[in-house]
Write a protein that holds these residues in place. Sequence first.
Motif, PDB file in Angstrom:
ATOM      1  N   UNK A  78       0.834  -1.205   0.000  1.00  0.00           N
ATOM      2  CA  UNK A  78       0.000   0.000   0.000  1.00  0.00           C
ATOM      3  C   UNK A  78       0.869   1.255   0.000  1.00  0.00           C
ATOM      4  N   UNK A  79       1.956   1.217   0.764  1.00  0.00           N
ATOM      5  CA  UNK A  79       2.832   2.389   0.836  1.00  0.00           C
ATOM      6  C   UNK A  79       3.474   2.669  -0.516  1.00  0.00           C
ATOM      7  N   UNK A  80       3.896   1.620  -1.205  1.00  0.00           N
ATOM      8  CA  UNK A  80       4.487   1.797  -2.533  1.00  0.00           C
ATOM      9  C   UNK A  80       3.508   2.511  -3.462  1.00  0.00           C
ATOM     10  N   UNK A  81       2.275   2.035  -3.468  1.00  0.00           N
ATOM     11  CA  UNK A  81       1.264   2.633  -4.338  1.00  0.00           C
ATOM     12  C   UNK A  81       1.001   4.082  -3.966  1.00  0.00           C
ATOM     13  N   UNK A  82       1.004   4.385  -2.665  1.00  0.00           N
ATOM     14  CA  UNK A  82       0.797   5.760  -2.219  1.00  0.00           C
ATOM     15  C   UNK A  82       1.829   6.699  -2.828  1.00  0.00           C
ATOM     16  N   UNK A  83       3.113   6.319  -2.768  1.00  0.00           N
ATOM     17  CA  UNK A  83       4.169   7.165  -3.333  1.00  0.00           C
ATOM     18  C   UNK A  83       3.993   7.348  -4.841  1.00  0.00           C
ATOM     19  N   UNK A  84       3.625   6.279  -5.544  1.00  0.00           N
ATOM     20  CA  UNK A  84       3.460   6.354  -6.996  1.00  0.00           C
ATOM     21  C   UNK A  84       2.279   7.254  -7.364  1.00  0.00           C
ATOM     22  N   UNK A  85       1.192   7.149  -6.619  1.00  0.00           N
ATOM     23  CA  UNK A  85       0.029   8.003  -6.875  1.00  0.00           C
ATOM     24  C   UNK A  85       0.401   9.473  -6.666  1.00  0.00           C
ATOM     25  N   UNK A  86       1.119   9.771  -5.591  1.00  0.00           N
ATOM     26  CA  UNK A  86       1.557  11.155  -5.356  1.00  0.00           C
ATOM     27  C   UNK A  86       2.429  11.629  -6.520  1.00  0.00           C
ATOM     28  N   UNK A  87       3.351  10.782  -6.956  1.00  0.00           N
ATOM     29  CA  UNK A  87       4.272  11.165  -8.032  1.00  0.00           C
ATOM     30  C   UNK A  87       3.511  11.557  -9.302  1.00  0.00           C
ATOM     31  N   UNK A  88       2.395  10.883  -9.557  1.00  0.00           N
ATOM     32  CA  UNK A  88       1.643  11.108 -10.785  1.00  0.00           C
ATOM     33  C   UNK A  88       0.531  12.147 -10.646  1.00  0.00           C
ATOM     34  N   UNK A  89       0.383  12.723  -9.465  1.00  0.00           N
ATOM     35  CA  UNK A  89      -0.636  13.755  -9.260  1.00  0.00           C
ATOM     36  C   UNK A  89      -0.200  15.060  -9.928  1.00  0.00           C
ATOM     37  N   UNK A  90      -1.178  15.843 -10.351  1.00  0.00           N
ATOM     38  CA  UNK A  90      -0.878  17.165 -10.904  1.00  0.00           C
ATOM     39  C   UNK A  90      -0.493  18.111  -9.772  1.00  0.00           C
ATOM     40  N   UNK A  91      -1.407  18.304  -8.823  1.00  0.00           N
ATOM     41  CA  UNK A  91      -1.132  19.143  -7.660  1.00  0.00           C
ATOM     42  C   UNK A  91      -1.632  18.456  -6.393  1.00  0.00           C
ATOM     43  N   UNK A  92      -0.958  18.749  -5.292  1.00  0.00           N
ATOM     44  CA  UNK A  92      -1.315  18.203  -3.983  1.00  0.00           C
ATOM     45  C   UNK A  92      -1.472  19.368  -3.014  1.00  0.00           C
TER      46      UNK A  92
END
Length: 318
Positions: free
Chosen positions: A173-187
């Motif tokens: 789950x943590x791995x996926x969290x980092x990847x999702x953040x990386x691919x976000x436009x803005x946070x």
Amino acid sequence: MYNAERYLPRCMESLLGQTHRDIEVIAIDDCSTDGSLRLLQEYAAADPRLRVLQMEHNSGAPAARNKAMDVSMGELMTTVDADDAISLDAIEKAVRVFEESPTVDIVTYDLVRINAATNKEIPHKINPRIPRRMSGKEACYWTLHWDIPGLDVVRSSLEKRFLAETRYGQYGDETTTHIVFYNACEVVLGEGKYYYYQNPDSYTNKISVKRFEMLECRLSLRRQLVNAGADKRIIRRLDVKRWHELMKACALYHEYGSMFTAEEREDLWQRMATTYRTFSLSDLPLRLAFAPFRAKMPTFRLFYIEQLLKQFVKSLIR
């Protein structure tokens, strides 16, 4: 959710009591053996917004969350562990940000850790250098050491592109969290509270061979970030995290090795040694690569001995 009967009322009441009423709550029972499923069904009978689904066999949190994502219908989604809770206005505050800013893909929660034994609240302090609004890649950099929390409300269109890795248990789950953040436009760093209860019986606190899954999990994350074109700043930050986690794995192996079988100990040794060989001096900052008791050694066995010496010196200081 697995065997969370005693925590469920706190969690479900925080979700079903949200001030933003237009929500869908999906609860996945991962073959619990206590009264969790019965309790969920009682909540569902009283509130049609709650859907209760069951896994066919015990599969772990990442697989259960993948199933929930597959059937969810909302434009936004969030995950709340069965033993945690969120403030009643958390979703309302996040939705407001999304409505005002169409380029925002993720709104984080304001994390509050709670000692389950004492109920003492410990707010997660954000480094003042970190902006409240940033690109996804910058946010990914800060999540690698959890300087900002990885608990959030996210656009479903982004989250559903990246299923949680089921090979590594909770660490997937943590791995996926980092990847999702990386691919976000803005946070955006949000204001809604997420109450994270620190339970001694949680997955990441149990002493088992599964604790060592983090080694392969972080290496998988590194490969994915490299393939995505992540810059050296992000990769080096991840390597520092991997280096520290390898040191922790060595300490865990030394302290609790007698709990494992001979075959398990051999397997764990080989996994740590394999992880060690993925590092080079150029991967690490000089302050880390040549630091006493943390230095890169010619072989993993020498590195392991170095870690034992560190533990011995620590015991003398105490």
